[in-house]
Design an enzyme around this catalytic site. Structure first.
Site, short mmCIF file in Angstrom:
data_model
loop_
_atom_site.label_atom_id
_atom_site.label_comp_id
_atom_site.label_asym_id
_atom_site.label_seq_id
_atom_site.Cartn_x
_atom_site.Cartn_y
_atom_site.Cartn_z
N ASP A 1 0.78 -1.26 0.00
CA ASP A 1 0.00 0.00 0.00
C ASP A 1 0.81 1.30 0.00
OD1 ASP A 1 -1.95 -1.95 0.26
OD2 ASP A 1 -2.80 -1.20 2.13
N ASP B 1 -4.55 -0.74 -1.74
CA ASP B 1 -5.82 -0.59 -1.04
C ASP B 1 -6.78 0.05 -2.06
OD1 ASP B 1 -6.85 -1.07 1.61
OD2 ASP B 1 -6.91 1.09 1.98
N HIS C 1 -10.71 0.85 -2.51
CA HIS C 1 -12.07 0.87 -1.98
C HIS C 1 -13.06 1.53 -2.94
CE1 HIS C 1 -10.45 -0.40 1.82
NE2 HIS C 1 -9.83 0.73 2.07
N HIS D 1 -17.35 3.03 1.06
CA HIS D 1 -16.91 1.79 1.72
C HIS D 1 -17.29 1.81 3.20
CE1 HIS D 1 -14.01 -1.27 3.23
NE2 HIS D 1 -14.35 -1.84 2.10
N LYS E 1 -7.07 -4.96 -2.91
CA LYS E 1 -7.81 -5.50 -1.77
C LYS E 1 -8.71 -4.41 -1.19
CE LYS E 1 -4.03 -4.42 1.34
NZ LYS E 1 -4.73 -3.36 2.08
N CYS F 1 -1.83 -2.65 7.72
CA CYS F 1 -1.77 -3.61 6.62
C CYS F 1 -0.48 -4.44 6.60
CB CYS F 1 -2.03 -2.91 5.29
SG CYS F 1 -3.77 -2.39 5.18
C1 VGL Z 1 -4.55 0.75 5.74
C2 VGL Z 1 -6.08 1.68 7.17
C3 VGL Z 1 -7.06 1.56 6.22
C4 VGL Z 1 -3.14 0.32 5.52
C5 VGL Z 1 -5.53 0.61 4.78
O1 VGL Z 1 -2.72 0.22 4.34
O2 VGL Z 1 -2.43 0.08 6.52
N1 VGL Z 1 -4.84 1.28 6.94
N2 VGL Z 1 -6.78 1.03 5.02
ZN ZN Z 2 -8.22 1.08 3.50
#
Ligand code: VGL
Ligand code: ZN
Length: 197
Positions: A8, A46, A48, A52, A106, A151
Site C-alpha cells: 500500500d 488498497d 475501496h 466503503h 484488496k 496492513c
Molecule cells: C490501511 C487503514 C485503512 C493500511 C488501509 O494500508 O495500513 N490502513 N486502510
Molecule cells: Zn483502506
C-alpha cells in the site's frame, strides 16, 4: 524462492494524503533499492469503492478513528481513502512499478475491509495471494510499506500463520500509531515468529 511484498505505498498514505502516515513517503527510496534482491516483487493496493463501510462518513455520528462492531469483528472507521481510480489510490509517483510481477488489490468489497494481503478482515475470505505464492514456489517473504501497524502487521501475521518465513524491514515501513498500535504490532509479530530487522 523469495518475494518482496510492498504493502500500500499509495498517495493517500503519504504526507498530503487522506490517511497520511507520518513520513510515509520515506519508504519509497529504500523499497526501490531492495527490489532487485528478490525473485519476485509484489505490490498491494488498497482499493475501496466510494461509500466503503470502513469510512467514518458512512457511519453518521461516529468520529474518524472510532471503532464499530461489524459482523466480522471490530473495525476502525477511517477517513475516506484509496477510492478506486482516484489520485489518492494511485501508487506514490516515486515507487518503481516496473519490477512488479503482480499488483494485488484488496478492500474492493463495500461491506468488508481487508488490511491483510492474504485475507479480508473476516480472517477467512482469501485474496488469492497464498495460492499465487504457493503455486510459484515462493516460501520466503519480506514485507515493507504502509502502514506498519495495520496492513503490514496483519499481512505479516497471516503470512507467518500460513507457514511462510517472514521478515519485516523496519526502515522500509512507517506506522499510524493509533493508541500504541505500533508497539503492540511489534510485540505480536515477534510472538508470531516474524523476523523484524
Ligand atoms: C490501511 C487503514 C485503512 C493500511 C488501509 O494500508 O495500513 N490502513 N486502510
Ligand atoms: Zn483502506
Amino acid at each position: 524462492m523469495s518475494a518482496l511484498i510492498v504493502i500500500d505505498v499509495q498517495n493517500d498514505f503519504c504526507p498530503g494524503g487522506a490517511l497520511a502516515v507520518p513520513e510515509g513517503d520515506a519508504v519509497v527510496a529504500p523499497i526501490n533499492a531492495m527490489m532487485s534482491e528478490f525473485d519476485s516483487v509484489i505490490l498491494t493496493q488498497d482499493w475501496h469503492p466510494a461509500g466503503h463501510s470502513s469510512f467514518a462518513s458512512e457511519h453518521p455520528g461516529k468520529a474518524q478513528m472510532a471503532t464499530v462492531e461489524m459482523r466480522y469483528g471490530t473495525q476502525v472507521l477511517w477517513p475516506d481513502h484509496c477510492i478506486q481510480g482516484t489520485h489518492g489510490a494511485a501508487f506514490h509517483p516515486g515507487l518503481n512499478l516496473d519490477p512488479a510481477d503482480l499488483i494485488l488489490r484488496k478492500g474492493y468489497r463495500r461491506s468488508i475491509d481487508s488490511y491483510s494481503a492474504f485475507f479480508e478482515n473476516d480472517h477467512a475470505t482469501p485474496t488469492g495471494l497464498d495460492g499465487y505464492l504457493r503455486t510459484r514456489g515462493i516460501g520466503t517473504l519480506t514485507l515493507v510499506g504502509l502502514a506498519y501497524d495495520f496492513c503490514v502487521f496483519y499481512s505479516a501475521l497471516d503470512a507467518a500463520r500460513l507457514g511462510y518465513a517472514v521478515t519485516v524491514v523496519g526502515g522500509a515501513t512507517r506506522g499510524i500509531d493509533l493508541d500504541g498500535s505500533v508497539g503492540a504490532a511489534g510485540n505480536a509479530m515477534q510472538a508470531a515468529g516474524v523476523m523484524l530487522r
